[in-house]
Design a protein around this motif. Sequence first.
Motif, PDB file in Angstrom:
ATOM      1  N   THR A  21      -0.482   5.916  -7.005  1.00 30.61           N
ATOM      2  CA  THR A  21       0.629   5.757  -6.897  1.00 30.61           C
ATOM      3  C   THR A  21       0.790   5.616  -5.172  1.00 30.61           C
ATOM      4  OG1 THR A  21       0.980   7.416  -8.380  1.00 30.61           O
ATOM      5  CG2 THR A  21       2.875   6.976  -7.029  1.00 30.61           C
ATOM      6  N   PRO A  22       1.434   4.497  -4.831  1.00 27.49           N
ATOM      7  CA  PRO A  22       1.575   4.492  -3.444  1.00 27.49           C
ATOM      8  C   PRO A  22       2.524   5.149  -2.824  1.00 27.49           C
ATOM      9  CG  PRO A  22       1.834   2.292  -4.418  1.00 27.49           C
ATOM     10  CD  PRO A  22       1.609   3.318  -5.409  1.00 27.49           C
ATOM     11  N   LEU A  23       2.677   5.666  -1.671  1.00 26.28           N
ATOM     12  CA  LEU A  23       3.730   6.526  -1.121  1.00 26.28           C
ATOM     13  C   LEU A  23       4.382   5.732   0.276  1.00 26.28           C
ATOM     14  CD1 LEU A  23       2.245  10.107  -0.950  1.00 26.28           C
ATOM     15  CD2 LEU A  23       3.979   9.158  -2.861  1.00 26.28           C
ATOM     16  N   HIS A  24       5.387   6.127   0.472  1.00 24.92           N
ATOM     17  CA  HIS A  24       6.102   5.139   1.739  1.00 24.92           C
ATOM     18  C   HIS A  24       5.981   6.427   2.582  1.00 24.92           C
ATOM     19  CE1 HIS A  24       9.190   3.403   4.149  1.00 24.92           C
ATOM     20  NE2 HIS A  24       8.919   2.346   3.624  1.00 24.92           N
ATOM     21  N   PRO A  82      -3.976  13.638 -11.914  1.00 22.97           N
ATOM     22  CA  PRO A  82      -5.312  13.999 -11.326  1.00 22.97           C
ATOM     23  C   PRO A  82      -5.405  13.600  -9.656  1.00 22.97           C
ATOM     24  CG  PRO A  82      -5.353  12.323 -12.711  1.00 22.97           C
ATOM     25  CD  PRO A  82      -3.782  12.638 -12.983  1.00 22.97           C
ATOM     26  N   GLU A  83      -4.219  12.847  -9.352  1.00 24.07           N
ATOM     27  CA  GLU A  83      -4.284  12.248  -8.178  1.00 24.07           C
ATOM     28  C   GLU A  83      -4.518  13.293  -6.911  1.00 24.07           C
ATOM     29  OE1 GLU A  83      -2.318   8.208  -7.148  1.00 24.07           O
ATOM     30  OE2 GLU A  83      -1.300   9.088  -8.810  1.00 24.07           O
ATOM     31  N   GLN A  84      -5.310  13.237  -5.910  1.00 23.56           N
ATOM     32  CA  GLN A  84      -5.224  14.199  -4.964  1.00 23.56           C
ATOM     33  C   GLN A  84      -5.027  13.682  -3.584  1.00 23.56           C
ATOM     34  OE1 GLN A  84      -8.659  16.949  -5.726  1.00 23.56           O
ATOM     35  NE2 GLN A  84      -7.548  17.841  -7.316  1.00 23.56           N
ATOM     36  N   ARG A  85      -5.274  12.383  -3.550  1.00 26.43           N
ATOM     37  CA  ARG A  85      -5.323  11.528  -2.280  1.00 26.43           C
ATOM     38  C   ARG A  85      -4.299  10.230  -2.358  1.00 26.43           C
ATOM     39  NH1 ARG A  85     -11.373  11.989  -3.457  1.00 26.43           N
ATOM     40  NH2 ARG A  85     -11.836  14.184  -2.740  1.00 26.43           N
ATOM     41  N   PHE A  86      -3.683  10.034  -1.232  1.00 28.50           N
ATOM     42  CA  PHE A  86      -2.746   9.061  -1.440  1.00 28.50           C
ATOM     43  C   PHE A  86      -2.731   8.103  -0.177  1.00 28.50           C
ATOM     44  CE2 PHE A  86      -1.176  13.305  -3.370  1.00 28.50           C
ATOM     45  CZ  PHE A  86      -0.621  12.666  -4.790  1.00 28.50           C
ATOM     46  N   ILE A  87      -2.491   6.873  -0.914  1.00 26.22           N
ATOM     47  CA  ILE A  87      -2.311   5.773   0.289  1.00 26.22           C
ATOM     48  C   ILE A  87      -0.840   5.802   0.737  1.00 26.22           C
ATOM     49  CG2 ILE A  87      -2.312   4.146  -1.364  1.00 26.22           C
ATOM     50  CD1 ILE A  87      -4.285   2.854   0.570  1.00 26.22           C
ATOM     51  N   VAL A  88      -0.498   5.592   1.804  1.00 25.05           N
ATOM     52  CA  VAL A  88       0.855   5.415   2.363  1.00 25.05           C
ATOM     53  C   VAL A  88       0.868   3.947   2.982  1.00 25.05           C
ATOM     54  CG1 VAL A  88       2.458   6.573   3.956  1.00 25.05           C
ATOM     55  CG2 VAL A  88       0.857   7.834   3.043  1.00 25.05           C
ATOM     56  N   THR A  89       2.108   3.293   2.208  1.00 27.76           N
ATOM     57  CA  THR A  89       2.098   1.970   2.670  1.00 27.76           C
ATOM     58  C   THR A  89       3.507   1.498   2.987  1.00 27.76           C
ATOM     59  OG1 THR A  89       2.394   1.356   0.089  1.00 27.76           O
ATOM     60  CG2 THR A  89       0.139   1.147   1.172  1.00 27.76           C
ATOM     61  N   GLU A  90       3.733   0.699   3.698  1.00 25.84           N
ATOM     62  CA  GLU A  90       5.222   0.162   4.022  1.00 25.84           C
ATOM     63  C   GLU A  90       4.897  -1.388   4.342  1.00 25.84           C
ATOM     64  OE1 GLU A  90       6.315   1.610   7.771  1.00 25.84           O
ATOM     65  OE2 GLU A  90       8.500   1.347   7.477  1.00 25.84           O
ATOM     66  N   ALA A  91       5.774  -2.202   3.258  1.00 20.57           N
ATOM     67  CA  ALA A  91       6.155  -3.599   3.163  1.00 20.57           C
ATOM     68  C   ALA A  91       4.506  -4.172   3.001  1.00 20.57           C
ATOM     69  CB  ALA A  91       6.594  -4.161   4.706  1.00 20.57           C
ATOM     70  N   GLY A  92       3.983  -3.428   2.193  1.00 19.13           N
ATOM     71  CA  GLY A  92       2.581  -4.181   1.773  1.00 19.13           C
ATOM     72  C   GLY A  92       1.566  -3.757   2.635  1.00 19.13           C
ATOM     73  N   LYS A  93       1.741  -3.057   3.942  1.00 20.58           N
ATOM     74  CA  LYS A  93       0.812  -2.705   4.942  1.00 20.58           C
ATOM     75  C   LYS A  93       0.402  -1.496   4.850  1.00 20.58           C
ATOM     76  CE  LYS A  93       0.524  -6.206   7.791  1.00 20.58           C
ATOM     77  NZ  LYS A  93       0.808  -7.563   6.829  1.00 20.58           N
ATOM     78  N   VAL A  94      -1.029  -0.866   4.974  1.00 22.36           N
ATOM     79  CA  VAL A  94      -1.269   0.481   4.903  1.00 22.36           C
ATOM     80  C   VAL A  94      -0.901   1.093   5.961  1.00 22.36           C
ATOM     81  CG1 VAL A  94      -3.287   1.756   4.886  1.00 22.36           C
ATOM     82  CG2 VAL A  94      -3.400  -0.236   3.617  1.00 22.36           C
ATOM     83  N   PRO A 150      -8.726   2.437   1.754  1.00 23.93           N
ATOM     84  CA  PRO A 150      -8.181   1.358   1.256  1.00 23.93           C
ATOM     85  C   PRO A 150      -9.043   0.173   1.259  1.00 23.93           C
ATOM     86  CG  PRO A 150      -6.869   2.400   2.903  1.00 23.93           C
ATOM     87  CD  PRO A 150      -7.964   2.916   3.132  1.00 23.93           C
ATOM     88  N   VAL A 151      -8.844  -0.882   0.502  1.00 22.21           N
ATOM     89  CA  VAL A 151      -9.626  -2.039   0.474  1.00 22.21           C
ATOM     90  C   VAL A 151      -8.915  -3.268   0.444  1.00 22.21           C
ATOM     91  CG1 VAL A 151     -11.276  -3.347  -0.929  1.00 22.21           C
ATOM     92  CG2 VAL A 151     -11.602  -0.832  -1.142  1.00 22.21           C
ATOM     93  N   LEU A 152      -9.014  -4.152   1.169  1.00 21.32           N
ATOM     94  CA  LEU A 152      -8.259  -5.294   1.396  1.00 21.32           C
ATOM     95  C   LEU A 152      -9.019  -6.547   1.162  1.00 21.32           C
ATOM     96  CD1 LEU A 152      -6.968  -4.518   5.523  1.00 21.32           C
ATOM     97  CD2 LEU A 152      -5.987  -3.757   3.073  1.00 21.32           C
ATOM     98  N   LYS A 153      -7.960  -7.550   0.554  1.00 19.85           N
ATOM     99  CA  LYS A 153      -8.297  -8.799   0.294  1.00 19.85           C
ATOM    100  C   LYS A 153      -7.648  -9.662   1.177  1.00 19.85           C
ATOM    101  CE  LYS A 153     -10.174 -11.174  -3.776  1.00 19.85           C
ATOM    102  NZ  LYS A 153     -10.156 -11.086  -5.233  1.00 19.85           N
ATOM    103  N   GLY A 154      -8.354 -10.265   2.283  1.00 24.82           N
ATOM    104  CA  GLY A 154      -7.460 -10.750   3.327  1.00 24.82           C
ATOM    105  C   GLY A 154      -6.558  -9.701   4.015  1.00 24.82           C
ATOM    106  N   GLU A 155      -5.376  -9.842   3.894  1.00 20.76           N
ATOM    107  CA  GLU A 155      -4.484  -9.079   4.528  1.00 20.76           C
ATOM    108  C   GLU A 155      -3.738  -7.952   3.439  1.00 20.76           C
ATOM    109  OE1 GLU A 155      -2.455  -9.513   8.453  1.00 20.76           O
ATOM    110  OE2 GLU A 155      -4.799  -9.749   8.048  1.00 20.76           O
ATOM    111  N   GLN A 156      -3.929  -8.440   2.375  1.00 22.65           N
ATOM    112  CA  GLN A 156      -3.301  -7.863   1.193  1.00 22.65           C
ATOM    113  C   GLN A 156      -4.377  -6.682   0.721  1.00 22.65           C
ATOM    114  OE1 GLN A 156      -0.364  -8.356  -0.561  1.00 22.65           O
ATOM    115  NE2 GLN A 156      -0.098  -9.745   1.052  1.00 22.65           N
ATOM    116  N   LEU A 157      -3.636  -5.556   0.146  1.00 23.27           N
ATOM    117  CA  LEU A 157      -3.982  -4.369  -0.382  1.00 23.27           C
ATOM    118  C   LEU A 157      -4.621  -4.567  -1.608  1.00 23.27           C
ATOM    119  CD1 LEU A 157      -4.693  -1.152   0.314  1.00 23.27           C
ATOM    120  CD2 LEU A 157      -2.466  -0.747  -0.761  1.00 23.27           C
TER     121      LEU A 157
END
Length: 360
Positions: free
Chosen positions: A246-249, A265-277, A332-339
């Motif tokens: 679940t991405p957070l803003h 079960p999620e204990q760690r979160f990724i925070v994204t804004e407009a597709g950017k980490v 986070p793992v990126l493919k090019g610029e995309q998450l």
Amino acid sequence: MKYAVDLGRPFGIRVSVHWTFLLIIAWVIFIDLQQGLDLQQIVFSVLFVLAIFVCVVLHELSHSLMARRYGINTRSITLLPIGGVADLEKMPDDPRQELAVSLAGPLMNIAIALVLWLFLAMTGGLDFEPSNFQEINHSNFLLILMLANLMLALFNLIPAFPMDGGRVFRSLLALKMARDQATYVAMNIGKMFAFFIALWGLYTNPFLIFIAIFIYIGAQREYELVKYSSVLAGYTVEHVLMHEYTPLHPDDPIRRAVDILLDGPEQRFIVTEAGKVRGILTRNDIIQGLTRYDQQVAIRNIMNTGVTTFSHDTSLEKAYEQMRTQQITMAPVLKGEQLAGIIDMDNINEFLMVRRALRR
Ligand SMILES: [Zn+2]
């Protein structure tokens, strides 16, 4: 390395000295003063330490340049009070190449000793009278430097893994058995040597105790590395990529992270804004954040912004090693610029356990 001062870039390799190296100089001056030496004698003993320091750099450069022949780069060479450390990208997997890289350092010291010996033989400076060794001065400086280089070569060749001699030993074993088994044997012999070196240090030089600790920890770490890399070889981060998260803003309230934390079960979160980490949020960050802020405060106030990211084609071995050394639990793992997804330490550890179980 932190607190290290850059000295230059011979052959494009950054050479730096750690500030603690100054302790050696201070120690030498302290001992000299205690023995009542005059200024000139003190200058010679400090010059001697600096000369040894140059020989240690040449030793490390020799490892690095041999490794370069096999396509392995050196990130940096750092001088610590216990000696030099060449931070190679990796050790060659081929035992013959590892043998060459490990021997290159001590052979450099032997080469320096040979050159000094030739020079002294031609200039009549090979005076081994005991009276010639009472203090360092202009007449015996090179002679003592020659002997010191021989000692350096011999000391480094002690088969205490991961010292050079231990690596030579491991590579010879690896010619006959699997690399992880060879490392296991070398690790145990290295630890045994560490014990004796520490004991020896107790009665002679306290620096030896530091070297012993360095060997003990190093031996264990190298074994773990090999144990994992033999399992992880051939995989990339894509093999353990997780898409269900679940991405957070950054503007989400802490409350939202708390709800998800308690809900599943999620204990760690990724925070994204407009597709950017933008950051990462761990359970610890949330708990600590709650002690300082109201639940309505935005996540951007409590998230970690120094995020290590990996490209989707990074080898799993490399990512795992980096996460371990930097103590990162999620990236986070990126493919090019995309998450493309995230990788998680727990998940990689499960992957490791499964692969190891399947091999048996
Ligand atoms: Zn070496």
